[in-house]
Design a protein around this motif. Structure first.
Motif, short mmCIF file in Angstrom:
data_model
loop_
_atom_site.label_atom_id
_atom_site.label_comp_id
_atom_site.label_asym_id
_atom_site.label_seq_id
_atom_site.Cartn_x
_atom_site.Cartn_y
_atom_site.Cartn_z
N ASP A 136 0.96 -1.16 0.01
CA ASP A 136 0.04 0.07 -0.09
C ASP A 136 0.64 1.23 -0.02
OD1 ASP A 136 -2.40 -1.38 -0.05
OD2 ASP A 136 -2.60 -1.50 2.10
N GLN A 149 -2.10 4.10 0.94
CA GLN A 149 -3.47 3.66 1.00
C GLN A 149 -4.00 3.55 2.41
OE1 GLN A 149 -5.32 4.52 -1.97
NE2 GLN A 149 -3.19 4.84 -2.97
N LYS A 154 -7.37 2.82 5.02
CA LYS A 154 -8.81 2.58 5.13
C LYS A 154 -9.40 3.37 6.42
CE LYS A 154 -7.98 -2.11 3.35
NZ LYS A 154 -7.84 -3.93 3.74
N SER A 195 -15.07 5.52 3.17
CA SER A 195 -14.21 4.98 4.34
C SER A 195 -12.81 4.76 3.98
CB SER A 195 -14.88 3.45 4.59
OG SER A 195 -14.83 2.62 3.47
N CYS A 196 -12.44 5.20 2.93
CA CYS A 196 -10.84 5.05 2.67
C CYS A 196 -10.22 6.82 2.04
CB CYS A 196 -10.62 4.29 1.46
SG CYS A 196 -11.29 2.50 1.92
N GLU A 246 -5.25 3.66 10.95
CA GLU A 246 -6.37 2.58 10.79
C GLU A 246 -6.54 2.38 12.39
OE1 GLU A 246 -5.54 0.89 6.43
OE2 GLU A 246 -5.06 -0.68 7.95
#
Length: 540
Positions: free
Chosen positions: A366, A385, A387, A493-494, A534
């Motif tokens: 990611d 990236q 979440k 949500s991301c 996260e």
């Protein structure tokens, strides 16, 4: 909405040196900017103000002037218009920037009709950038008067010039009267702002020439503000006087009053415009001339004298990279500089992120690492990236006291000053490397929420100085030129978190080790950042 105006510099437009006069150039700049504003508004527009204008290059007879203008953002009935002036030599095809300025125009529909300006259509990355920065510039404009009052209070503690050889400021007073005719006005009869600017430049130049015995060269215009309209048939009275001199430059203040025919008889003027123009002058060898000191002789003259000092301090502070260059900067000096610092901090990161030519150098799950080289300047970007919703990531990354929980390089972090709701100054201590002593940083962190849904959250970082935290012998004081986060929402949500850093000598060893494969320090820190975001995001 954009507009472009091209002109060939003719002898009639030039002065004795064969260079384009500042008066015609100001008139053209205003006309081109007004065209862009009216194209967007769909109605007539009038000049409300011009931000500080700096002239970097001179155009000569035969060269081509190109004036490109674009509406950057609308504010109810007002618009900010960006103006870029370039000069091109027809023989060499070389092009140079003459000036970059920003003007504010007000939509003025006929009669009592009210208008609501349509939103700007943002099509390119540059459009988004200017739209975003226009808000920062408007904050500076609105806060200028408060800053000026604080700086001038400190300036008033100084003694005005008592030099026996100083020239009386009254010696430089010039008054001129102009009659507004139809060619000087638009189709509604309002006098063109650019025409008033040109007349102001002429009378200010005469005032400055009384000190230098030469032909003054306009270098900058400060605080062009229009307080009211004037119309065809008005008599405009221009009063110019030298406020102060600064070695090789001189500030001239100009006040413009308008009279209708009836007001002229009754001596009831309307104050419609003021500005402060800075000139320099050259001798026969092209060397800068030194201006003599001036001595104010009235209370109003003393106020103008100290006002010029305050404006110069604010201007110099706006050009500084760090928040203080003096050993012991004053509170007023720091206040004047803070608004410009905030703007430069956010603008630098936004410009860095928007540069073309970023190339991927490493990819790991990611995490992606990008680099960008422009001349001798190397920058890198870490793309992650995550979440969690973008607003959650923004909240967590805006508080640098939390960095210790995911970045092992942070040993300590404390808030030195809560500048505002959107700005904080931190003192950061990082661990030693290769047997060297620990490093410390004093950084300004500016956070901005997106102006529109497609724009990112921004957390901009740069080094500053702060009187409460001078360099200490136990730490090696390091510098961050330009760094920070941009957080793009990819879903509810991301999000994609991008960290940028313009490489300094302190960062170079980490980047070099990662690019050669001998270390994964940057990737490991990025993965720890993702885990932290996260984990904390799951608690929200």
């Amino acid at each position: 909405m954009a507009a472009c105006m091209c002109r060939t510099v003719l002898p009639a437009d030039s002065g004795p040196r064969g260079e384009l006069g500042a008066g015609p150039l100001l008139r053209w700049m205003d006309a081109a900017a007004c065209l862009a504003a009216e194209k967007h508004a769909g109605v007539s527009c009038v000049t409300a103000s011009m931000d500080d204008i700096q002239f970097e290059e001179a155009a000569r007879v035969g060269q081509i002037i190109a004036i490109r203008t674009k509406v950057n953002r609308e504010f109810q009935t007002l618009m900010e218009v960006g103006i870029k002036v370039t000069v091109q030599d027809v023989l060499t095809n070389a092009e140079k920037i003459v000036s970059v300025a920003y003007a504010t125009y007000e939509a003025k529909p006929a009669g009592a009709e009210k208008i609501e300006l349509k939103p700007i259509e943002l099509q390119s990355e540059e459009d988004h950038l200017e739209y975003f920065l226009a808000l920062e510039r408007s904050i500076i404009r609105m806060g200028y008067l408060e800053v000026f009052q604080k700086v001038i209070q400190e300036s008033n503690s100084e003694d005005p010039c008592e030099d026996k050889d100083a020239v009386s400021a009254e010696h430089t007073h010039v008054q001129s009267t102009e009659l507004v005719l139809p060619p000087h006005a638009n189709h509604h009869g309002n006098t063109f702002g650019g025409q008033i600017m040109a007349w102001m430049q002429t009378v200010a130049s005469i005032s400055a020439s009384r000190l230098c015995r030469s032909r003054p060269i306009l270098k900058a215009v400060n605080r062009f503000r229009f307080w009211g309209p004037s119309f065809v048939g008005d008599r405009l009275v221009f009063n110019a006087i030298v406020n102060n001199t600064f070695h090789s430059s001189v500030e001239v203040g100009v006040r413009v009053e308008a009279y209708s025919c009836g007001e002229w008889i009754q001596e009831q003027p309307r104050h419609i415009c003021s500005a402060f123009l800075t000139f320099s002058a050259l001798d026969d060898r092209g060397e800068p001339l030194t201006f003599p000191r001036v001595r104010p002789t009235t209370q109003v003259g003393v106020r103008r004298y100290f006002g010029a000092i305050a404006r110069r301090r604010i201007l110099l502070s706006s050009k500084c990279i760090l928040s203080a260059k003096e050993d012991k900067p004053s509170d007023a000096w720091e206040t004047s500089n803070q608004a410009y610092l905030n703007y430069k901090n956010v603008a630098a990161l936004t410009l860095l992120a928007g540069k073309p030519g970023w190339g991927i150098t490493k990819t790991l799950d990611d995490v992606k690492i990008w680099t960008h080289k422009e001349g001798d300047v190397l920058s890198f970007k870490v793309e992650m990236q995550v979440k969690v919703p973008s607003h959650v990531a923004f909240s967590l990354l805006s508080d640098f006291r939390l960095c210790q929980r995911w970045d092992r390089h942070y040993l300590a972090c404390e808030v030195l000053q809560d500048v505002s709701e959107r700005e904080k100054i931190y003192h950061v201590i990082s661990g030693p490397t290769a047997g060297r002593q620990p490093k410390d940083f004093v950084i300004l962190v500016s956070q901005r929420e997106p102006c529109q849904p497609q724009m990112p959250y921004t957390v901009a970082v740069r080094s500053v100085t702060h009187r409460a935290m001078p360099p200490r012998p136990e730490y090696s004081r390091s510098e961050i030129l330009c760094a920070g986060f941009q957080i793009h929402s990819t879903s509810s949500s991301c999000c994609t978190v991008c960290y940028f850093n313009q490489v300094t000598s302190g960062v170079m060893p980490y980047l070099t080790a990662n690019l050669t494969g001998s270390s994964k320090s940057i990737e490991d820190t990025a993965l720890d950042c993702i885990k932290f975001l996260e984990l904390e995001g799951s608690k929200c």
